[in-house]
Design a protein around this motif. Structure first.
Motif, PDB file in Angstrom:
ATOM      1  N   GLY A  13     138.236  79.322 -66.290  1.00  0.00           N
ATOM      2  CA  GLY A  13     138.028  77.970 -66.503  1.00  0.00           C
ATOM      3  C   GLY A  13     138.981  77.123 -66.339  1.00  0.00           C
ATOM      4  N   ALA A  14     139.436  76.667 -65.020  1.00  0.00           N
ATOM      5  CA  ALA A  14     140.624  75.284 -65.826  1.00  0.00           C
ATOM      6  C   ALA A  14     139.917  74.133 -65.132  1.00  0.00           C
ATOM      7  CB  ALA A  14     141.515  75.865 -64.667  1.00  0.00           C
ATOM      8  N   GLY A  15     138.889  73.900 -65.828  1.00  0.00           N
ATOM      9  CA  GLY A  15     138.050  72.409 -66.158  1.00  0.00           C
ATOM     10  C   GLY A  15     138.822  71.585 -66.656  1.00  0.00           C
ATOM     11  N   SER A  52     132.343  60.131 -59.202  1.00  0.00           N
ATOM     12  CA  SER A  52     131.884  58.911 -59.752  1.00  0.00           C
ATOM     13  C   SER A  52     132.057  57.143 -60.217  1.00  0.00           C
ATOM     14  CB  SER A  52     131.279  60.025 -60.711  1.00  0.00           C
ATOM     15  OG  SER A  52     131.231  59.642 -61.706  1.00  0.00           O
ATOM     16  N   LYS A  53     133.273  57.859 -60.468  1.00  0.00           N
ATOM     17  CA  LYS A  53     134.088  56.176 -61.164  1.00  0.00           C
ATOM     18  C   LYS A  53     134.789  55.820 -60.186  1.00  0.00           C
ATOM     19  CE  LYS A  53     131.698  57.096 -64.008  1.00  0.00           C
ATOM     20  NZ  LYS A  53     131.501  58.324 -64.407  1.00  0.00           N
ATOM     21  N   ALA A  54     135.470  56.559 -59.190  1.00  0.00           N
ATOM     22  CA  ALA A  54     135.896  55.813 -58.055  1.00  0.00           C
ATOM     23  C   ALA A  54     134.640  55.612 -57.136  1.00  0.00           C
ATOM     24  CB  ALA A  54     136.816  56.961 -57.748  1.00  0.00           C
ATOM     25  N   HIS A 116     137.410  84.582 -59.448  1.00  0.00           N
ATOM     26  CA  HIS A 116     136.750  84.712 -60.624  1.00  0.00           C
ATOM     27  C   HIS A 116     136.683  85.867 -61.905  1.00  0.00           C
ATOM     28  CE1 HIS A 116     132.089  83.773 -61.854  1.00  0.00           C
ATOM     29  NE2 HIS A 116     131.940  85.440 -62.297  1.00  0.00           N
ATOM     30  N   GLY A 117     136.586  84.725 -63.107  1.00  0.00           N
ATOM     31  CA  GLY A 117     136.508  86.471 -64.385  1.00  0.00           C
ATOM     32  C   GLY A 117     135.757  86.443 -64.746  1.00  0.00           C
ATOM     33  N   THR A 118     135.490  88.198 -65.119  1.00  0.00           N
ATOM     34  CA  THR A 118     134.498  88.774 -65.209  1.00  0.00           C
ATOM     35  C   THR A 118     135.037  89.257 -66.312  1.00  0.00           C
ATOM     36  OG1 THR A 118     133.513  88.908 -63.308  1.00  0.00           O
ATOM     37  CG2 THR A 118     132.728  89.611 -65.356  1.00  0.00           C
ATOM     38  N   VAL A 139     136.490  81.238 -73.500  1.00  0.00           N
ATOM     39  CA  VAL A 139     135.658  81.054 -72.052  1.00  0.00           C
ATOM     40  C   VAL A 139     135.284  79.162 -71.740  1.00  0.00           C
ATOM     41  CG1 VAL A 139     133.736  81.442 -71.047  1.00  0.00           C
ATOM     42  CG2 VAL A 139     134.921  82.968 -72.688  1.00  0.00           C
ATOM     43  N   ALA A 140     135.915  78.164 -70.986  1.00  0.00           N
ATOM     44  CA  ALA A 140     135.515  76.771 -70.212  1.00  0.00           C
ATOM     45  C   ALA A 140     134.980  77.246 -69.572  1.00  0.00           C
ATOM     46  CB  ALA A 140     137.314  76.512 -70.633  1.00  0.00           C
ATOM     47  N   THR A 141     134.004  77.504 -69.176  1.00  0.00           N
ATOM     48  CA  THR A 141     133.476  77.422 -67.496  1.00  0.00           C
ATOM     49  C   THR A 141     132.640  77.009 -67.318  1.00  0.00           C
ATOM     50  OG1 THR A 141     132.079  79.430 -68.691  1.00  0.00           O
ATOM     51  CG2 THR A 141     133.816  80.507 -67.989  1.00  0.00           C
ATOM     52  N   THR A 347     128.387  55.259 -70.244  1.00  0.00           N
ATOM     53  CA  THR A 347     127.684  55.158 -69.409  1.00  0.00           C
ATOM     54  C   THR A 347     128.622  53.934 -68.496  1.00  0.00           C
ATOM     55  OG1 THR A 347     125.713  56.281 -70.397  1.00  0.00           O
ATOM     56  CG2 THR A 347     125.423  55.971 -68.206  1.00  0.00           C
ATOM     57  N   TYR A 348     128.754  54.202 -67.233  1.00  0.00           N
ATOM     58  CA  TYR A 348     129.972  53.120 -66.689  1.00  0.00           C
ATOM     59  C   TYR A 348     128.740  52.741 -65.684  1.00  0.00           C
ATOM     60  CZ  TYR A 348     132.949  55.800 -69.318  1.00  0.00           C
ATOM     61  OH  TYR A 348     133.702  56.157 -70.115  1.00  0.00           O
ATOM     62  N   THR A 349     127.438  51.906 -66.183  1.00  0.00           N
ATOM     63  CA  THR A 349     126.688  51.318 -65.234  1.00  0.00           C
ATOM     64  C   THR A 349     126.896  50.077 -65.232  1.00  0.00           C
ATOM     65  OG1 THR A 349     125.381  51.359 -67.398  1.00  0.00           O
ATOM     66  CG2 THR A 349     124.769  52.829 -64.963  1.00  0.00           C
TER      67      THR A 349
HETATM   68  C1  LIG Z   1     128.708  63.583 -61.905  1.00  0.00           C
HETATM   69  C2  LIG Z   1     129.014  63.630 -63.410  1.00  0.00           C
HETATM   70  C3  LIG Z   1     129.682  62.721 -63.913  1.00  0.00           C
HETATM   71  C4  LIG Z   1     130.572  62.870 -65.053  1.00  0.00           C
HETATM   72  N1  LIG Z   1     131.190  61.605 -65.684  1.00  0.00           N
HETATM   73  C5  LIG Z   1     131.541  61.477 -66.877  1.00  0.00           C
HETATM   74  C6  LIG Z   1     132.165  60.232 -67.631  1.00  0.00           C
HETATM   75  O1  LIG Z   1     132.065  59.707 -66.941  1.00  0.00           O
HETATM   76  N2  LIG Z   1     132.643  60.650 -68.844  1.00  0.00           N
HETATM   77  C7  LIG Z   1     133.001  62.049 -69.086  1.00  0.00           C
HETATM   78  O2  LIG Z   1     133.424  62.199 -70.181  1.00  0.00           O
HETATM   79  N3  LIG Z   1     132.057  63.352 -68.744  1.00  0.00           N
HETATM   80  C8  LIG Z   1     131.844  63.035 -67.478  1.00  0.00           C
HETATM   81  N4  LIG Z   1     131.352  64.449 -66.435  1.00  0.00           N
HETATM   82  C9  LIG Z   1     130.459  65.174 -66.981  1.00  0.00           C
HETATM   83  C10 LIG Z   1     132.288  65.811 -67.167  1.00  0.00           C
HETATM   84  O3  LIG Z   1     132.601  66.199 -66.098  1.00  0.00           O
HETATM   85  C11 LIG Z   1     132.541  67.665 -68.585  1.00  0.00           C
HETATM   86  O4  LIG Z   1     131.788  67.301 -69.437  1.00  0.00           O
HETATM   87  C12 LIG Z   1     133.439  68.034 -68.153  1.00  0.00           C
HETATM   88  O5  LIG Z   1     133.890  68.351 -67.032  1.00  0.00           O
HETATM   89  C13 LIG Z   1     133.087  70.187 -69.203  1.00  0.00           C
HETATM   90  O6  LIG Z   1     135.039  70.202 -69.072  1.00  0.00           O
HETATM   91  P1  LIG Z   1     134.820  72.002 -68.897  1.00  0.00           P
HETATM   92  O7  LIG Z   1     135.978  72.439 -69.125  1.00  0.00           O
HETATM   93  O8  LIG Z   1     133.815  72.447 -70.056  1.00  0.00           O
HETATM   94  O9  LIG Z   1     133.594  72.546 -68.369  1.00  0.00           O
HETATM   95  P2  LIG Z   1     134.746  71.964 -65.973  1.00  0.00           P
HETATM   96  O10 LIG Z   1     135.306  70.857 -65.587  1.00  0.00           O
HETATM   97  O11 LIG Z   1     133.614  72.400 -65.037  1.00  0.00           O
HETATM   98  O12 LIG Z   1     135.510  73.260 -65.768  1.00  0.00           O
HETATM   99  C14 LIG Z   1     134.815  74.362 -65.455  1.00  0.00           C
HETATM  100  C15 LIG Z   1     135.318  75.645 -64.553  1.00  0.00           C
HETATM  101  O13 LIG Z   1     135.679  77.012 -64.705  1.00  0.00           O
HETATM  102  C16 LIG Z   1     135.486  77.284 -63.199  1.00  0.00           C
HETATM  103  N5  LIG Z   1     134.931  78.942 -63.542  1.00  0.00           N
HETATM  104  C17 LIG Z   1     133.602  78.786 -64.135  1.00  0.00           C
HETATM  105  N6  LIG Z   1     132.909  80.097 -63.937  1.00  0.00           N
HETATM  106  C18 LIG Z   1     134.058  81.041 -63.740  1.00  0.00           C
HETATM  107  C19 LIG Z   1     134.567  82.240 -63.898  1.00  0.00           C
HETATM  108  N7  LIG Z   1     133.645  83.769 -63.909  1.00  0.00           N
HETATM  109  N8  LIG Z   1     135.481  82.307 -63.343  1.00  0.00           N
HETATM  110  C20 LIG Z   1     137.102  81.763 -63.468  1.00  0.00           C
HETATM  111  N9  LIG Z   1     136.153  80.283 -63.229  1.00  0.00           N
HETATM  112  C21 LIG Z   1     134.882  79.891 -63.770  1.00  0.00           C
HETATM  113  C22 LIG Z   1     134.953  76.814 -62.569  1.00  0.00           C
HETATM  114  O14 LIG Z   1     134.688  76.645 -61.578  1.00  0.00           O
HETATM  115  C23 LIG Z   1     135.493  75.109 -63.418  1.00  0.00           C
HETATM  116  O15 LIG Z   1     136.758  74.866 -62.641  1.00  0.00           O
HETATM  117  C24 LIG Z   1     130.714  64.020 -66.307  1.00  0.00           C
HETATM  118  C25 LIG Z   1     129.701  65.123 -65.331  1.00  0.00           C
HETATM  119  C26 LIG Z   1     129.092  64.784 -64.138  1.00  0.00           C
HETATM  120  C27 LIG Z   1     128.451  65.479 -63.087  1.00  0.00           C
END
Ligand SMILES: Cc1cc2nc3c(=O)[nH]c(=O)nc-3n(C[C@H](O)[C@H](O)[C@H](O)COP(=O)(O)OP(=O)(O)OC[C@H]3O[C@@H](n4cnc5c(N)ncnc54)[C@H](O)[C@@H]3O)c2cc1C
Length: 475
Positions: A13-15, A52-54, A116-118, A139-141, A347-349
């Motif tokens: 997971g590259a978030g 959302s912020k944009a 996709h990773g498994t 795991v950061a999915t 919350t960015y209301t």
């Molecule tokens: C509309 C909206 C607005 C938000 N606004 C805010 C905000 O203003 N401030 C704030 O702090 N948070 C906000 N959030 C929450 C924030 O986006 C999440 O908390 C954050 O992205 C979580 O990070 P993460 O690394 O856990 O997961 P993610 O950023 O979701 O990354 C997970 C990644 O894992 C990948 N993945 C999943 N399964 C697999 C697999 N099996 N193999 C390979 N890759 C996989 C996915 O494709 C994804 O790219 C908002 C969320 C939403 C929906």
């Protein structure tokens, strides 16, 4: 036959969380494989915080144009070109995307696999034809929109955060199901961009925040023209005409209809735990996410879980915080335990709503004898100059003045909460927030004034009154 990779760390997971682990590990010269099955940057960049912020920024601009009169500038009804708002949103994503790109991470020394990773067993992950046997896995999915089993919902083209920002035409009447932070931010933004908006919330909107401050925010959102239906349950959804949607709702045992053109489902998040092979790897999980210990370890000792998938607070800064703790644990064998008591959220209301630490109710339960300090925005000169006087800073201390929590509703609350987050992380007292000098005129002065009011009852003590009298005469 697939090639076998044996890095020190494999991140799935590259978030927000996964990228932080990968970048930090690479900076320490540790070998890392990073697996991403969707878009680099995850939810935050592509479908969450950034778009959302944009969109909120565009909506604020439209709102300012409508309300310019109070500054002596002729108010105008803005011509909103929704396609160009969409382009602005994607332009912002595009400007940030290089930071999270395959190219950047490859240059940092990370091996990126776009697949996709498994897990296939307790120590192996398969992805894109590669077999990865790492010393540690992270795991950061993340998570995705939770779609409740509402009868008829699957028969309409409902929107979630993954499709909302693809809209190039302004929704005529957006029905938002769910009055949490995502639902309320998007409801207000769409209203200000010219859509009719109805929010349907089964309980109370923004129910995780302090009701006293929430009411300030909801009053403004209602003033903007958002129709709020709280304590109202969605019974069913059906198509109406060619492009419409009808939602049947129930409030106080009575049913009625809400007719709209679009429906946004914002009823919470579901963890991305499917098709990950968690059972094959001996990693326990439930509907909230992966089960983790205090140190973010899963039931498989080789594997950590961080961010949204770990089932706790779901914010980008939390995923980043988890990433730092896991790096510390893997590289330096110093297990760190996340301290949720000092994690702020916002919350960015408009006005913004932000919180850190204990709420009033929690503080009563934990500390018993507490002091609540309040200072209104209307008492602040900068808030007056900018005509942003709707707001309140509320601070909670124990009887010795130690800060237990703070909430802010008002302009820049998301920025101003940082001072309280610092105060909590350093276990400061109200006196510490009195003791620094804030430039005039800034809204941060409100936090200082709230802290100063802790000392106010002291001035009623005879000894203190004598000292004040002395200082007045000879000071
Ligand atoms: C509309 C909206 C607005 C938000 N606004 C805010 C905000 O203003 N401030 C704030 O702090 N948070 C906000 N959030 C929450 C924030 O986006 C999440 O908390 C954050 O992205 C979580 O990070 P993460 O690394 O856990 O997961 P993610 O950023 O979701 O990354 C997970 C990644 O894992 C990948 N993945 C999943 N399964 C697999 C697999 N099996 N193999 C390979 N890759 C996989 C996915 O494709 C994804 O790219 C908002 C969320 C939403 C929906």
């Amino acid at each position: 036959m697939s090639d076998v990779l044996t890095p020190d760390i494999c991140v799935i997971g590259a978030g927000s969380g996964g990228l932080t682990v990968a970048a930090a590990a690479a900076a320490f010269g540790v070998s890392v494989v990073l697996i991403e099955g969707g878009k680099m940057g995850g939810d935050c960049l592509n479908y969450g915080c950034v778009p959302s912020k944009a969109m909120i920024a565009a909506a604020k601009t439209a709102h300012s144009m409508r309300h310019a009169e109070k500054f002596g500038i002729k108010a105008v009804e803005p011509e909103v070109n929704f396609r160009r708002v969409h382009d602005h949103v994607h332009d912002v994503i595009g400007a940030i995307a290089p930071n999270d790109s395959v190219e950047r991470f490859t240059a940092l020394g990370v091996r990126v696999i776009e697949a996709h990773g498994t897990f296939t067993d307790a120590r192996t992950v398969e992805a894109g034809g590669h077999t990865i046997k790492a010393r540690r896995f992270v795991v950061a999915t993340g998570s995705r929109a939770f779609v409740p089993p509402i009868p008829g919902l699957d028969q309409v083209d409902y929107l979630t955060n993954e499709t909302l920002f693809e809209q190039t035409r302004k929704p005529g009447h957006l029905i938002v199901v769910g009055g949490g932070p995502i639902g309320m931010e998007m409801a207000q933004a769409h209203r200000r961009l010219g859509s009719e908006v109805t929010v349907i919330e089964a309980m109370k909107a923004l129910g995780k925040d302090d009701p006293e401050l929430v009411s300030i925010v909801l009053d403004r959102i209602r003033d903007d023209g958002v129709e709020m239906m709280e304590e109202t349950k969605v019974v069913s959804v059906e198509k109406r005409g060619k492009n419409g949607v009808r939602v049947t709702v129930e409030h106080d045992g009575e049913q009625s209809h809400v007719d709209g053109t679009h429906i946004l489902v914002a009823t919470g998040r579901a963890p991305n735990t499917e098709n990950l092979g968690l059972d094959a790897a001996g990693i326990a999980h439930d509907r909230r996410g992966i089960t983790v210990t205090d140190a973010l370890r899963t039931t498989n000792k080789r594997v950590y879980a961080i961010g949204d998938v770990a089932g706790g607070l779901q914010f980008t800064h939390v995923a980043g915080y988890h990433a730092g703790l896991v790096i510390q644990s893997i590289l330096f064998r110093v297990p760190g335990k996340p301290n949720n008591d000092m994690i702020p959220w916002a919350t960015y209301t408009d006005p913004e709503l932000a919180h850190v630490g204990l709420t009033e109710e929690q503080a009563h339960q934990k500390a018993g004898d507490i002091t609540i300090l309040r200072w209104p925005y209307a008492e602040n000169d900068r808030a007056q100059a900018e005509r942003k006087t709707d707001g309140l800073v509320k601070m909670i201390t124990d009887k010795k003045g130690r800060i237990l929590g703070a909430s802010i509703a008002g302009a820049n609350a998301g920025e101003m909460i940082n001072i309280f987050a610092l105060a909590l992380s350093k276990k400061m007292k109200a006196g510490d927030l009195r003791g620094f000098i804030a430039p005039y005129p800034t809204m941060t002065e409100i936090t200082k004034r709230a802290a100063t009011s802790f000392a106010a009852p002291m001035t009623r003590k005879p000894m203190v009154r004598r000292i004040i009298g002395f200082l007045r005469r000879f000071g």
